[in-house]
Write a protein that holds these residues in place. Structure first.
Motif, PDB file in Angstrom:
ATOM      1  N   THR A  94       6.138   8.204  -4.232  1.00 11.14           N
ATOM      2  CA  THR A  94       7.526   8.113  -3.488  1.00 11.14           C
ATOM      3  C   THR A  94       6.952   8.772  -2.136  1.00 11.14           C
ATOM      4  O   THR A  94       5.974   9.122  -1.883  1.00 11.14           O
ATOM      5  CB  THR A  94       8.326   9.280  -4.210  1.00 11.14           C
ATOM      6  N   CYS A  95       7.954   8.381  -0.979  1.00  8.60           N
ATOM      7  CA  CYS A  95       7.558   8.625   0.214  1.00  8.60           C
ATOM      8  C   CYS A  95       7.811  10.164   0.613  1.00  8.60           C
ATOM      9  O   CYS A  95       8.841  10.543   0.173  1.00  8.60           O
ATOM     10  CB  CYS A  95       8.384   7.761   1.071  1.00  8.60           C
ATOM     11  N   PRO A  96       6.880  10.719   0.986  1.00  8.02           N
ATOM     12  CA  PRO A  96       7.070  12.186   1.251  1.00  8.02           C
ATOM     13  C   PRO A  96       7.892  12.742   2.174  1.00  8.02           C
ATOM     14  O   PRO A  96       8.660  13.654   2.337  1.00  8.02           O
ATOM     15  CB  PRO A  96       5.620  12.927   1.674  1.00  8.02           C
ATOM     16  N   ILE A  97       8.402  11.494   3.167  1.00  5.56           N
ATOM     17  CA  ILE A  97       9.266  11.783   4.214  1.00  5.56           C
ATOM     18  C   ILE A  97      10.768  11.963   3.621  1.00  5.56           C
ATOM     19  O   ILE A  97      11.774  12.595   3.697  1.00  5.56           O
ATOM     20  CB  ILE A  97       9.177  11.134   5.526  1.00  5.56           C
ATOM     21  N   CYS A  98      11.118  10.705   2.672  1.00  8.44           N
ATOM     22  CA  CYS A  98      12.475  10.481   2.444  1.00  8.44           C
ATOM     23  C   CYS A  98      12.760  10.552   0.843  1.00  8.44           C
ATOM     24  O   CYS A  98      13.805  10.680   0.415  1.00  8.44           O
ATOM     25  CB  CYS A  98      12.963   9.312   2.687  1.00  8.44           C
ATOM     26  N   ASN A  99      11.341  10.739   0.102  1.00 12.01           N
ATOM     27  CA  ASN A  99      11.411  10.878  -1.281  1.00 12.01           C
ATOM     28  C   ASN A  99      11.915   9.666  -1.836  1.00 12.01           C
ATOM     29  O   ASN A  99      12.085   9.471  -3.311  1.00 12.01           O
ATOM     30  CB  ASN A  99      12.313  11.934  -1.871  1.00 12.01           C
ATOM     31  N   THR A 111       3.511   6.607   3.380  1.00  7.93           N
ATOM     32  CA  THR A 111       5.005   6.616   3.692  1.00  7.93           C
ATOM     33  C   THR A 111       5.654   5.424   3.872  1.00  7.93           C
ATOM     34  O   THR A 111       4.827   4.397   4.063  1.00  7.93           O
ATOM     35  CB  THR A 111       5.568   7.658   4.832  1.00  7.93           C
ATOM     36  N   HIS A 112       6.939   5.301   4.096  1.00 10.95           N
ATOM     37  CA  HIS A 112       7.651   4.133   4.337  1.00 10.95           C
ATOM     38  C   HIS A 112       7.208   3.821   5.677  1.00 10.95           C
ATOM     39  O   HIS A 112       6.980   4.696   6.549  1.00 10.95           O
ATOM     40  CB  HIS A 112       9.156   3.972   3.992  1.00 10.95           C
ATOM     41  N   PRO A 113       6.923   2.552   6.256  1.00  7.13           N
ATOM     42  CA  PRO A 113       6.642   2.564   7.829  1.00  7.13           C
ATOM     43  C   PRO A 113       7.841   3.085   8.622  1.00  7.13           C
ATOM     44  O   PRO A 113       7.617   3.636   9.491  1.00  7.13           O
ATOM     45  CB  PRO A 113       6.668   0.821   7.924  1.00  7.13           C
ATOM     46  N   TYR A 114       9.225   2.565   8.035  1.00  5.23           N
ATOM     47  CA  TYR A 114      10.347   3.074   8.923  1.00  5.23           C
ATOM     48  C   TYR A 114      10.002   4.730   9.026  1.00  5.23           C
ATOM     49  O   TYR A 114      10.501   5.371  10.079  1.00  5.23           O
ATOM     50  CB  TYR A 114      11.587   2.849   8.278  1.00  5.23           C
ATOM     51  N   CYS A 115      10.102   5.276   7.971  1.00  3.31           N
ATOM     52  CA  CYS A 115      10.005   6.869   7.801  1.00  3.31           C
ATOM     53  C   CYS A 115       8.920   7.518   8.830  1.00  3.31           C
ATOM     54  O   CYS A 115       9.253   8.160   9.511  1.00  3.31           O
ATOM     55  CB  CYS A 115       9.728   7.424   6.447  1.00  3.31           C
ATOM     56  N   ASN A 116       7.780   6.911   8.823  1.00  2.00           N
ATOM     57  CA  ASN A 116       6.706   7.227   9.671  1.00  2.00           C
ATOM     58  C   ASN A 116       7.038   7.119  11.090  1.00  2.00           C
ATOM     59  O   ASN A 116       6.795   8.050  11.865  1.00  2.00           O
ATOM     60  CB  ASN A 116       5.454   6.420   9.287  1.00  2.00           C
TER      61      ASN A 116
END
Ligand SMILES: [Zn+2]
Length: 204
Positions: A158-163, A194-199
């Motif tokens: 999972t993405c640590p920024i948005c989960n 992470t997801h590219p968008y989140c990063n």
């Protein structure tokens, strides 16, 4: 054509702004079969928001993404039943509206029940959530679906920024936990997936 490419790169891939949607969650039904209604419904929703340049939608989506994905995973059987109850040419729009409503409600801090999903899908009074449990009492179907989703998500990070779930094969960004401009290094312990968008959009 340009728009199609812009949209495709927003949904998947490593390009700047890609949401990297995990296909098992957004595009596949409970038994692991590709659902064109889910796929096109997801594409249509994000396409409309892009065309409207609705940046706040993408911010909201990311804020509630983990909760949305949990709802989509837990309710795969119900969602498949909902889509089947509609005539085929309406299904894309039904799934699009379902996603949009769930994002809106979650971002308003509301809890979402199975009955809410039925209301969002315009089946209020025609389908009750209890129907689904009894109709899916065929153990084989249930086992199949659990097996599919378990296998698909077993090793998913999972993405640590948005989960939200990461589709590591197709769509990740390497994020420096401590920013390079603030002295962060490129060594493995300073890098997270992470997801590219989140990063690119959330963290900046
Ligand atoms: Zn993310």
């Amino acid at each position: 054509m340009k728009k199609t490419i812009a949209l495709a790169s927003r949904i998947t891939g490593n390009d700047r702004g890609s949401l990297g949607l995990h296909p098992a969650i957004y595009f596949y039904g409970p038994t692991g079969r590709h659902s064109s209604a889910m796929f096109l419904g997801s594409i249509t929703l994000f396409s409309e928001k892009l065309v409207q340049n609705n940046k706040s939608f993408f911010t909201k989506f990311t804020a509630v993404r983990a909760g949305l994905e949990e709802i989509l995973v837990i309710n795969k059987d119900l969602i498949a039943t909902i889509l089947q109850k509609h005539i085929s040419h309406k299904r894309v729009n039904i799934f699009k509206e379902l996603l949009d409503n769930v994002v809106t409600h979650l971002s308003e801090g509301k809890e979402i029940t199975q009955d809410d999903l039925i209301v969002f899908s315009q089946l209020d009074g025609k389908l009750i959530s209890g129907d689904v449990q009894s109709s899916s009492s065929k153990i084989t179907d249930e086992q199949k679906s659990k097996l599919f989703i378990n296998v698909a998500l077993k090793n998913a990070l999972t993405c640590p920024i948005c989960n939200g779930y990461l589709d590591v094969d197709k769509s990740v960004s390497y994020d420096h936990i401590e920013r390079v401009r603030e002295g962060g290094s490129g060594s493995a312990n300073n890098v997270q997936l992470t997801h590219p968008y989140c990063n690119q959009s959330i963290k900046q």
